[in-house]
Write an enzyme that holds these catalytic residues in place. Structure first.
Site, short mmCIF file in Angstrom:
data_model
loop_
_atom_site.label_atom_id
_atom_site.label_comp_id
_atom_site.label_asym_id
_atom_site.label_seq_id
_atom_site.Cartn_x
_atom_site.Cartn_y
_atom_site.Cartn_z
N HIS A 243 0.79 -1.24 0.00
CA HIS A 243 0.00 0.00 0.00
C HIS A 243 0.82 1.29 0.00
CE1 HIS A 243 -3.38 -2.58 1.29
NE2 HIS A 243 -2.58 -3.06 2.22
C1 BDR Z 1 -2.95 0.55 5.44
O1 BDR Z 1 -3.11 0.02 6.75
C2 BDR Z 1 -1.88 -0.37 7.28
O2 BDR Z 1 -1.96 -1.64 7.84
C3 BDR Z 1 -0.87 -0.26 6.18
O3 BDR Z 1 0.37 0.19 6.69
C4 BDR Z 1 -1.47 0.73 5.22
O4 BDR Z 1 -1.11 2.05 5.54
C5 BDR Z 1 -3.64 -0.36 4.46
O5 BDR Z 1 -4.98 -0.48 4.76
#
Ligand code: BDR
Ligand code: CA
Length: 313
Positions: A243
């Site tokens: 992400h």
């Molecule tokens: C987001 O949530 C976190 O677990 C990750 O780092 C990312 O920023 C994805 O949903």
């Protein structure tokens, strides 16, 4: 080279946050003015420490790391150890950091920096819950007109949510903060699950990091192998979505991404859909467009960029 882009990374590391930080610190086009840690994937004590561990891994212990909000604006903190492990950075064995945490409160650092630097020169890069950014906007509303843009990872629409059927983690943890940011009038670029779910770590890609043969390359492969197991089980995919590095990659190569300007609203009332980002992709309301929402990514180009840049560290 043209002027370096000044950025502040607000983050809750997290393995994918860590890769985003490494990408930023490896990229000469970016001037990382500071890294502000927020509670999210794990509590603040760990996220600020993890941020420092990653700066040291990158060989950049001079980077300024600040601690911010310990909890969301109005709700109880929800964390994600089941994804990221008890430390938030499970996978590699990284040493305890030697570099010191800055004494200034992260929210004060964000405000002070935006008031000091020329207007429209500093980009905020939130990779976690939006608490610090909302607190800064509330503390000094003048910063809204001075921020160049906010490029954030959060939300989801066509993909639904990842922590509830309708909400993505970062927005779910602090929906009130997301609401403040979405109403701030600051230009926003949003990387929702719709784009990040197309950036899968895959075994062949993880191998490319390992084959760099450097501490950074090997640690990145170990982080990604730990991180991806959760989503591989959940989605039955080869690899997990990477992400947060999408935010930094956008600053370096915006042409890797495509999307459209939309109205984005966030649910702050209903427990059933708390933190859902309601994205008016089809323009069916008259609500004003407040974000450039990404939906597609050149994922090979994205991973090529990551491997090339992390290879410089
Ligand atoms: C987001 O949530 C976190 O677990 C990750 O780092 C990312 O920023 C994805 O949903
Ligand atoms: Ca994150």
């Amino acid at each position: 080279m043209a002027d370096r882009q000044k950025i502040i990374i607000d983050t809750d590391p997290g393995q994918d946050d860590a890769v985003a930080i490494l990408l930023a610190l490896a990229s000469p086009e970016l001037d990382v003015l500071g890294i502000t840690a927020v509670a999210g994937n794990v509590p603040l004590k760990l996220t600020e420490k993890n941020a420092r561990k990653i700066c040291e891994l990158a060989g950049k212990p001079e980077t300024k790391v600040f601690a911010g909000a310990i909890r969301p604006l109005a709700r109880t903190l929800v964390t994600a150890e089941e994804v990221h492990g008890q430390t938030g950075l499970n996978g590699p064995d990284l040493p305890e950091p030697k570099m010191k945490l800055q004494e200034q409160y992260a929210v004060d650092f964000i405000v002070e920096t935006l008031m000091k630097e020329d207007a429209h020169t500093v980009t905020l890069c939130p990779l976690g819950p939006l608490t610090d950014i909302a607190l800064a906007l509330i503390r000094e509303p003048k910063i809204a007109k001075r921020i160049k843009q906010i490029v954030l990872m959060g939300g989801g629409f066509f993909e639904g949510g990842n922590v509830t059927p309708s909400a993505e983690f970062n927005i779910y943890v602090d929906p009130q903060a997301a609401d403040v940011v979405l109403h701030s009038g600051v230009p926003i670029v949003m990387m929702p699950l719709d784009v990040t779910h197309k950036a899968l770590t895959k075994a062949t890609r993880v191998e490319k990091f390992r084959k760099l043969g450097t501490r950074v390359g090997i640690a990145t492969a170990q982080m990604l192998e730990f991180f991806e197991r959760f989503d591989e089980q959940k989605y039955g995919s080869d690899g997990g979505p990477l992400h947060d590095p999408c935010v930094i990659a956008y600053l370096l190569k915006p042409e890797l991404f495509s999307g459209r300007e939309c109205n984005v609203a966030v649910e702050t009332g209903s427990e059933l859909t708390m933190g859902m980002t309601v994205i008016d992709w089809w323009g069916v309301t008259k609500r004003p467009k407040n974000a450039l929402v990404m939906r597609d990514i050149d994922h090979d180009g994205f991973f090529d960029l990551l491997v090339e840049r992390l290879g410089r560290l």
